[in-house]
Design an enzyme around this catalytic site. Structure first.
Site, PDB file in Angstrom:
ATOM      1  N   ASP A 107       5.446 -16.131 -38.268  1.00 20.22           N
ATOM      2  CA  ASP A 107       4.321 -16.306 -37.670  1.00 20.22           C
ATOM      3  C   ASP A 107       3.734 -15.273 -36.545  1.00 20.22           C
ATOM      4  OD1 ASP A 107       5.066 -18.853 -38.501  1.00 20.22           O
ATOM      5  OD2 ASP A 107       4.925 -19.855 -36.626  1.00 20.22           O
ATOM      6  N   HIS A 139       8.978 -14.237 -36.992  1.00 18.36           N
ATOM      7  CA  HIS A 139       7.731 -13.850 -36.190  1.00 18.36           C
ATOM      8  C   HIS A 139       7.522 -12.262 -36.661  1.00 18.36           C
ATOM      9  CE1 HIS A 139       8.686 -17.187 -33.829  1.00 18.36           C
ATOM     10  NE2 HIS A 139       7.351 -17.211 -33.711  1.00 18.36           N
TER      11      HIS A 139
HETATM   12 ZN    ZN Z   1       2.944 -18.804 -32.853  1.00 19.08          ZN
END
Ligand code: ZN
Length: 437
Positions: free
Chosen positions: A250, A391
């Site tokens: 993400d 991430h």
């Molecule tokens: Zn996010």
């Protein structure tokens, strides 16, 4: 604040690699401050164009000082006063930079939270900030004003104060200081109170360039580097009897994304990248390479707003703008949405056709700094069909991935994208049904 800036500049100077390679906006300045009365979280871009950076820095400093003066000594029984500043950044054809800074203040001293926007349009070649005057002549300004008036009334019926709107909607450049643009359209912004009631957020409308003659030269939207792909390429044949796992990333793309997709590629693995719309253009080559390597791209909103807190209009904008930019850059229509902060409600469910994708394993790589901790969290309890959350904005995640992939391979996992995961699950269901017949 001065001191922080100096430290930041110093860091930039001692890491010439990141300074040279990344021409624009690969650096963000962050200020986080908390004491008993106030909470400050500021992110703003460093473009390495000194003229532009100076203007932004000065404006940020003003906001920061004004906030502190007003709220630092204000004691509230309920919550701390809060200043939040974030931004969007767009590069238009490598000639123009568009930056919008969003300023948010909440305090029990105020009747309602305050939102404010500031925009900066910069001409890189001529090294100057642009006004609307530099973009369209007076004749076209009239056209722009006409289209804007109708659109504002249509889009913001419940917010517009008509008398204020009438005053504002005259063809005077000074009335339209807040704008950004891309290859196809111009976005006009109006701060709360300018033409709207105080209880409304900032307003923005998008006006197509097709009916306007411009004073600046925009390249035709070219497809020279883009191979438009209608559907997501699923070339792989996956054995439905093998254990599968989906790695998801993400908040990118970022300067770490390229290394992450190289690691995946070298290991014959794929992942799914839930991107933030306003970062996509800066890393457009990375994104195209990612799709070419068989990774999937999903939608993670335009600038990471908390989607459950938005009006339906704003929610749709966050999703649609990101869909458009993914398509423009990769030629591929994303079918997946990962809500920011994992927050989901009926408004999101009812207003998108995209598949909402959560996760079952959280590495918490945004929190844990230790690579081994991230590796352990990603590999210890993984089951068949799991979706792992990471991430692609941290170096440690990139490092951890180099260990995570071999460990999971060793445990017999095959790496799939979310669409592939769906397919395998369907296939297994069909096989099960046939067997039970
Ligand atoms: Zn996010």
């Amino acid at each position: 604040m001065k001191k922080r800036l100096l430290i930041c500049l110093f860091i930039l100077l001692i890491i010439p690699g990141c300074y040279k390679k990344d021409k624009f906006n690969k650096n963000i300045n962050t200020i986080i401050e908390e004491n008993k009365n106030i909470l400050i979280g500021i992110n703003y871009p460093i473009t390495n164009i000194s003229k532009l950076d100076k203007v932004i820095e000065k404006d940020i400093e003003t906001e920061y000082n004004d906030f502190k003066e007003e709220y630092e000594n204000f004691k509230s029984l309920s919550t701390k006063s809060e200043l939040n500043i974030d931004y969007t950044f767009d590069l238009v054809n490598e000639n123009y930079i568009n930056i919008a800074i969003n300023i948010f203040i909440d305090s029990s001293k105020l009747e309602q939270p305050k939102n404010k926007i500031k925009t900066y349009v910069f001409d890189i070649k001529n090294n100057k900030l642009l006004n609307l005057r530099d973009i369209i002549d007076e004749k076209n300004l009239k056209k722009l004003v006409n289209s804007s008036t109708n659109k504002l009334i249509n889009n913001y019926k419940e917010c517009i104060q008509l008398d204020k709107l009438n005053e504002k909607m005259i063809p005077n450049y000074d009335n339209f200081n807040l704008f950004t643009f891309d290859n196809n359209s111009i976005e006009l912004y109006f701060n709360t109170g300018e033409i709207s009631f105080e209880y409304c957020d900032t307003l923005n409308i998008n006006i197509d360039f097709s009916n306007l003659d411009l004073l600046i030269k925009l390249e035709e939207e070219s497809s020279k580097t883009i191979n438009y792909i209608d559907t997501y390429p699923v070339n792989k044949v996956i054995d439905p009897n093998k254990k599968i796992v989906a790695l998801t990333f993400d908040d990118g793309p970022s300067k770490y994304t390229d290394e992450i997709i190289e690691t995946l590629h070298k290991n014959d693995a794929v992942g799914t990248f839930f991107v933030i719309g306003n970062k996509v253009k800066i890393y457009d080559n990375t994104l195209r390479k990612s799709v070419k390597y068989g990774n999937e791209i999903g939608n993670h909103s335009y600038n990471h707003k908390w989607l459950t807190k938005l009006s339906i209009n704003e929610l749709k904008q966050q999703i649609d703008k990101t869909q458009d930019i993914i398509y423009n850059v990769t030629g591929y229509k994303s079918v997946l949405l990962r809500p920011t902060y994992g927050g989901i409600n009926s408004s999101i469910r009812n207003n998108t056709d995209l598949q909402i994708v959560m996760w079952s394993v959280d590495t918490m790589d945004w929190k844990y700094r230790n690579v081994n901790t991230i590796v352990k969290r990603a590999t210890a309890n993984v089951k068949d069909g799991d979706i792992i959350l990471m991430h692609d904005i941290k170096d440690r995640t990139s490092k951890a991935l180099k260990q995570i992939i071999p460990i999971l391979k060793e445990k017999g996992f095959e790496f799939v994208t979310i669409s592939e995961l769906n397919e395998v699950k369907l296939l297994r269901q069909r096989n099960n049904n046939e067997q039970s017949k």
